[in-house]
Design a protein around this motif. Structure first.
Motif, PDB file in Angstrom:
ATOM      1  N   ILE A 231      62.858  44.846 139.116  1.00  0.00           N
ATOM      2  CA  ILE A 231      64.193  45.277 139.518  1.00  0.00           C
ATOM      3  C   ILE A 231      64.216  45.592 141.012  1.00  0.00           C
ATOM      4  O   ILE A 231      63.308  46.249 141.537  1.00  0.00           O
ATOM      5  CB  ILE A 231      64.635  46.530 138.717  1.00  0.00           C
ATOM      6  N   GLU A 232      65.254  45.139 141.700  1.00  0.00           N
ATOM      7  CA  GLU A 232      65.387  45.368 143.133  1.00  0.00           C
ATOM      8  C   GLU A 232      65.642  46.835 143.440  1.00  0.00           C
ATOM      9  O   GLU A 232      66.429  47.510 142.754  1.00  0.00           O
ATOM     10  CB  GLU A 232      66.525  44.523 143.688  1.00  0.00           C
ATOM     11  N   GLN A 233      64.973  47.340 144.469  1.00  0.00           N
ATOM     12  CA  GLN A 233      65.260  48.658 145.020  1.00  0.00           C
ATOM     13  C   GLN A 233      65.597  48.505 146.501  1.00  0.00           C
ATOM     14  O   GLN A 233      65.192  47.534 147.142  1.00  0.00           O
ATOM     15  CB  GLN A 233      64.063  49.599 144.852  1.00  0.00           C
ATOM     16  N   THR A 234      66.338  49.471 147.031  1.00  0.00           N
ATOM     17  CA  THR A 234      66.780  49.418 148.416  1.00  0.00           C
ATOM     18  C   THR A 234      65.877  50.274 149.282  1.00  0.00           C
ATOM     19  O   THR A 234      65.790  51.485 149.103  1.00  0.00           O
ATOM     20  CB  THR A 234      68.234  49.916 148.542  1.00  0.00           C
ATOM     21  N   SER A 235      65.204  49.621 150.230  1.00  0.00           N
ATOM     22  CA  SER A 235      64.263  50.341 151.098  1.00  0.00           C
ATOM     23  C   SER A 235      64.948  51.008 152.278  1.00  0.00           C
ATOM     24  O   SER A 235      64.383  51.908 152.896  1.00  0.00           O
ATOM     25  CB  SER A 235      63.202  49.388 151.619  1.00  0.00           C
ATOM     26  N   ASN A 236      66.146  50.525 152.625  1.00  0.00           N
ATOM     27  CA  ASN A 236      66.897  51.012 153.787  1.00  0.00           C
ATOM     28  C   ASN A 236      66.228  50.651 155.116  1.00  0.00           C
ATOM     29  O   ASN A 236      66.551  51.236 156.149  1.00  0.00           O
ATOM     30  CB  ASN A 236      67.121  52.526 153.719  1.00  0.00           C
ATOM     31  N   VAL A 237      65.288  49.704 155.089  1.00  0.00           N
ATOM     32  CA  VAL A 237      64.698  49.192 156.320  1.00  0.00           C
ATOM     33  C   VAL A 237      64.652  47.673 156.238  1.00  0.00           C
ATOM     34  O   VAL A 237      64.642  47.096 155.143  1.00  0.00           O
ATOM     35  CB  VAL A 237      63.270  49.741 156.568  1.00  0.00           C
TER      36      VAL A 237
ATOM     37  N   THR B 141      59.477  57.782 148.894  1.00  0.00           N
ATOM     38  CA  THR B 141      60.416  58.129 147.832  1.00  0.00           C
ATOM     39  C   THR B 141      59.835  59.278 147.034  1.00  0.00           C
ATOM     40  O   THR B 141      58.620  59.382 146.861  1.00  0.00           O
ATOM     41  CB  THR B 141      60.697  56.941 146.898  1.00  0.00           C
ATOM     42  N   GLN B 142      60.714  60.133 146.547  1.00  0.00           N
ATOM     43  CA  GLN B 142      60.306  61.248 145.698  1.00  0.00           C
ATOM     44  C   GLN B 142      60.912  61.126 144.307  1.00  0.00           C
ATOM     45  O   GLN B 142      60.760  62.033 143.485  1.00  0.00           O
ATOM     46  CB  GLN B 142      60.746  62.582 146.338  1.00  0.00           C
ATOM     47  N   ASN B 143      61.565  59.999 144.051  1.00  0.00           N
ATOM     48  CA  ASN B 143      62.207  59.828 142.741  1.00  0.00           C
ATOM     49  C   ASN B 143      61.985  58.429 142.180  1.00  0.00           C
ATOM     50  O   ASN B 143      62.898  57.834 141.584  1.00  0.00           O
ATOM     51  CB  ASN B 143      63.693  60.163 142.819  1.00  0.00           C
ATOM     52  N   GLY B 144      60.790  57.921 142.375  1.00  0.00           N
ATOM     53  CA  GLY B 144      60.437  56.643 141.773  1.00  0.00           C
ATOM     54  C   GLY B 144      61.078  55.437 142.425  1.00  0.00           C
ATOM     55  O   GLY B 144      61.078  54.353 141.835  1.00  0.00           O
ATOM     56  N   GLY B 145      61.631  55.631 143.614  1.00  0.00           N
ATOM     57  CA  GLY B 145      62.222  54.514 144.330  1.00  0.00           C
ATOM     58  C   GLY B 145      63.725  54.402 144.228  1.00  0.00           C
ATOM     59  O   GLY B 145      64.314  53.481 144.804  1.00  0.00           O
ATOM     60  N   LEU B 146      64.368  55.332 143.531  1.00  0.00           N
ATOM     61  CA  LEU B 146      65.827  55.319 143.517  1.00  0.00           C
ATOM     62  C   LEU B 146      66.358  55.494 144.934  1.00  0.00           C
ATOM     63  O   LEU B 146      67.362  54.895 145.314  1.00  0.00           O
ATOM     64  CB  LEU B 146      66.361  56.439 142.606  1.00  0.00           C
ATOM     65  N   ASN B 147      65.684  56.323 145.698  1.00  0.00           N
ATOM     66  CA  ASN B 147      66.023  56.513 147.107  1.00  0.00           C
ATOM     67  C   ASN B 147      64.752  56.445 147.948  1.00  0.00           C
ATOM     68  O   ASN B 147      63.742  57.060 147.604  1.00  0.00           O
ATOM     69  CB  ASN B 147      66.701  57.872 147.327  1.00  0.00           C
ATOM     70  N   TRP B 148      64.823  55.686 149.021  1.00  0.00           N
ATOM     71  CA  TRP B 148      63.736  55.606 149.985  1.00  0.00           C
ATOM     72  C   TRP B 148      64.241  56.120 151.325  1.00  0.00           C
ATOM     73  O   TRP B 148      65.377  55.825 151.718  1.00  0.00           O
ATOM     74  CB  TRP B 148      63.244  54.171 150.153  1.00  0.00           C
ATOM     75  N   SER B 149      63.412  56.876 152.031  1.00  0.00           N
ATOM     76  CA  SER B 149      63.804  57.380 153.345  1.00  0.00           C
ATOM     77  C   SER B 149      62.663  57.183 154.333  1.00  0.00           C
ATOM     78  O   SER B 149      61.482  57.228 153.968  1.00  0.00           O
ATOM     79  CB  SER B 149      64.172  58.862 153.266  1.00  0.00           C
ATOM     80  N   ALA B 150      63.031  56.962 155.593  1.00  0.00           N
ATOM     81  CA  ALA B 150      62.037  56.754 156.641  1.00  0.00           C
ATOM     82  C   ALA B 150      61.441  58.079 157.077  1.00  0.00           C
ATOM     83  O   ALA B 150      62.127  59.100 157.134  1.00  0.00           O
ATOM     84  CB  ALA B 150      62.674  56.047 157.829  1.00  0.00           C
ATOM     85  N   GLN B 151      60.148  58.069 157.385  1.00  0.00           N
ATOM     86  CA  GLN B 151      59.482  59.239 157.926  1.00  0.00           C
ATOM     87  C   GLN B 151      59.266  59.061 159.427  1.00  0.00           C
ATOM     88  O   GLN B 151      59.192  57.939 159.927  1.00  0.00           O
ATOM     89  CB  GLN B 151      58.140  59.461 157.231  1.00  0.00           C
ATOM     90  N   THR B 152      59.177  60.187 160.108  1.00  0.00           N
ATOM     91  CA  THR B 152      58.918  60.154 161.543  1.00  0.00           C
ATOM     92  C   THR B 152      57.432  59.923 161.783  1.00  0.00           C
ATOM     93  O   THR B 152      56.595  60.656 161.254  1.00  0.00           O
ATOM     94  CB  THR B 152      59.342  61.471 162.201  1.00  0.00           C
ATOM     95  N   THR B 153      57.101  58.883 162.556  1.00  0.00           N
ATOM     96  CA  THR B 153      55.703  58.645 162.931  1.00  0.00           C
ATOM     97  C   THR B 153      55.593  58.627 164.451  1.00  0.00           C
ATOM     98  O   THR B 153      56.563  58.292 165.144  1.00  0.00           O
ATOM     99  CB  THR B 153      55.183  57.305 162.369  1.00  0.00           C
ATOM    100  N   PRO B 154      54.419  58.958 164.966  1.00  0.00           N
ATOM    101  CA  PRO B 154      54.257  59.040 166.420  1.00  0.00           C
ATOM    102  C   PRO B 154      53.858  57.720 167.068  1.00  0.00           C
ATOM    103  O   PRO B 154      53.416  57.710 168.215  1.00  0.00           O
ATOM    104  CB  PRO B 154      53.129  60.074 166.569  1.00  0.00           C
ATOM    105  N   VAL B 155      53.982  56.601 166.342  1.00  0.00           N
ATOM    106  CA  VAL B 155      53.534  55.313 166.873  1.00  0.00           C
ATOM    107  C   VAL B 155      54.609  54.245 166.657  1.00  0.00           C
ATOM    108  O   VAL B 155      55.482  54.382 165.805  1.00  0.00           O
ATOM    109  CB  VAL B 155      52.217  54.853 166.207  1.00  0.00           C
ATOM    110  N   GLY B 156      54.497  53.167 167.452  1.00  0.00           N
ATOM    111  CA  GLY B 156      55.369  52.013 167.265  1.00  0.00           C
ATOM    112  C   GLY B 156      54.591  50.778 166.883  1.00  0.00           C
ATOM    113  O   GLY B 156      55.127  49.673 166.864  1.00  0.00           O
ATOM    114  N   ASP B 157      53.313  50.958 166.578  1.00  0.00           N
ATOM    115  CA  ASP B 157      52.451  49.837 166.223  1.00  0.00           C
ATOM    116  C   ASP B 157      52.734  49.370 164.796  1.00  0.00           C
ATOM    117  O   ASP B 157      53.192  50.139 163.947  1.00  0.00           O
ATOM    118  CB  ASP B 157      50.973  50.261 166.305  1.00  0.00           C
ATOM    119  N   ASN B 158      52.409  48.102 164.532  1.00  0.00           N
ATOM    120  CA  ASN B 158      52.456  47.627 163.156  1.00  0.00           C
ATOM    121  C   ASN B 158      51.382  48.330 162.345  1.00  0.00           C
ATOM    122  O   ASN B 158      50.234  48.453 162.774  1.00  0.00           O
ATOM    123  CB  ASN B 158      52.233  46.120 163.094  1.00  0.00           C
TER     124      ASN B 158
END
Length: 403
Positions: free
Chosen positions: A226-232, A259-276
């Motif tokens: 089933i498709e989930q929305t990553s928001n990225v 995600t904290q609910n099994g992927g119903l909602n995904w949110s981006a976290q702040t990271t200190p890098v721009g590398d892949n």
């Protein structure tokens, strides 16, 4: 002294976010790192280009080199001493002494192997380009072919036990076995996007991630995805779930989503890098590592879900912790800090019984006014206390989480 103080202030506000969620570690190498594996919170390995192997035994405070001969795409350990790596040219290497020595094994192929996975000291699989799958039942002393039924590149392997497994690959390919690989069956994913990584929490529930932020989830062993929305829209190269609710994925330009609910909602976290970021591994519910280009390694010790950022560079008259807002809250709230002098700042959350729940921040900060966000998604409803300590100053506020 005043000059130093203002220099510190300038440097602080030139870099506007103090990320205590994810922070950079020094790997000691400029080469790309493609995979990371930890057997506990302290001991882990990262591997990558030009035979790069880095090991830590203190949670990444120090990473030291181990000898490798060729590039590695994947690394996997079953305990603190025994592990394998796989890479281009059909390369498979093994160690039985924690990486002090690595010995080549004969995979029987010359194609690139992009993933390796063992369920115990004997049984393991490697997979890669052209749909190649190799299987060992003797710890890699011998590797034998298995028929994948595809010529697509295979990127990631996950097994739940000795017989039930999945492999994800290019052009939407996911294959499954319930016989330890004697038979592999293609599953329907309804996409042609590449799946670079796959992760399961049990025999039924799993996720696959990949091209342009695609995420698919199954709750029936892959009969349906089933498709989930990553928001990225960033490529996602690695995914891991801690349990059926909490999961993480990493990808291009420093992307980490959770995600904290099994992927119903995904949110981006702040990271200190721009590398892949190509590899992701959580050793426990709150401690995780991600690796990527130019030897980049970042770590979190609190699930990566909090960060602190400056509001003003004006030096306040006194120390203080503002009441969180909103309060009551569900599940995110914000707190304000006032700091009059450069020094060590600690923010710790306690539950109603006085037990330590989480350390939000524990590092030096210059003088100024800051805000910090706490995401309490993984905690239950109730009363919590936040204690702010800076030098001799200490203050505690009461917060109410209602779900």
């Amino acid at each position: 002294m005043k000059i130093l103080k203002y220099v510190l202030l300038f440097l602080s506000f030139f870099s506007p976010v103090f990320s205590q969620g994810w922070f950079v570690q020094s790997s000691g190498t400029p080469y790309n790192l493609s995979s990371v594996y930890f057997v506990n919170d302290l001991t882990g390995w990262a591997v990558g280009d030009l035979g790069t192997i880095r090991k830590t035994t203190n949670g990444g405070t120090n990473w030291f080199a181990q000898s490798g001969s060729s590039a590695l795409s994947s690394v996997y350990f079953i305990n603190t001493t025994t592990g394998w790596g796989a890479g281009p040219g059909g390369l498979i290497i093994k160690t039985t002494n924690a990486g002090d020595n690595w010995a080549a094994q004969s995979s029987g192929v010359t194609t690139q192997l992009r993933a390796i996975f063992f369920v115990n000291s004997s049984k393991g699989w490697a997979a890669g380009d052209g749909g190649v799958i190799r299987y060992s039942s003797d710890g890699g002393a011998s590797w034998n072919p298995q028929t994948s039924g595809t010529v697509e590149t295979l990127f990631s392997i996950f097994f739940s036990g000795e017989t039930l497994g999945w492999i994800s690959g290019a052009n939407g390919k996911i294959i499954n076995t319930s016989s330890g690989g004697t038979n592999w069956i293609s599953q329907t994913t309804s996409t042609t996007f590449h799946f670079y990584s796959i992760s399961f929490v049990d025999q039924f529930t799993g996720w696959a991630v990949g091209y342009q932020g695609i995420i698919r989830k199954t709750t029936n062993s892959g009969v349906n995805w089933i498709e989930q929305t990553s928001n990225v829209s960033n490529w996602l190269y690695s995914v891991q779930f801690i349990n059926s609710f909490t999961g993480y994925a990493c990808g291009t330009t420093g992307t980490i989503i959770t995600t904290q609910n099994g992927g119903l909602n995904w949110s981006a976290q702040t990271t200190p890098v721009g590398d892949n970021l190509y590899g992701l591994r959580f050793s426990s519910a709150s401690t995780g590592y991600a690796v990527g280009t130019t030897g980049r390694i970042i770590k979190t010790t609190n699930g990566g879900i909090t960060f602190i950022s400056p509001v003003s560079n004006q030096v306040p008259e006194n120390f203080g912790l503002s009441q969180n807002y909103p309060n009551p809250f569900n599940p995110v709230t914000e707190l304000g800090l006032r700091i009059t002098d450069f020094g060590l700042v600690n923010l710790t959350i306690f539950d109603a019984a006085g037990s330590k729940t989480e350390t939000l921040f524990d590092d030096n900060l210059p003088a100024g006014t800051y805000k910090i966000t706490w995401n309490a998604s993984k905690y239950g409803s109730g009363v919590y206390f936040c204690r702010f300590t800076a030098g001799k100053f200490s203050q505690t506020i009461k917060m109410i989480l209602i779900k």
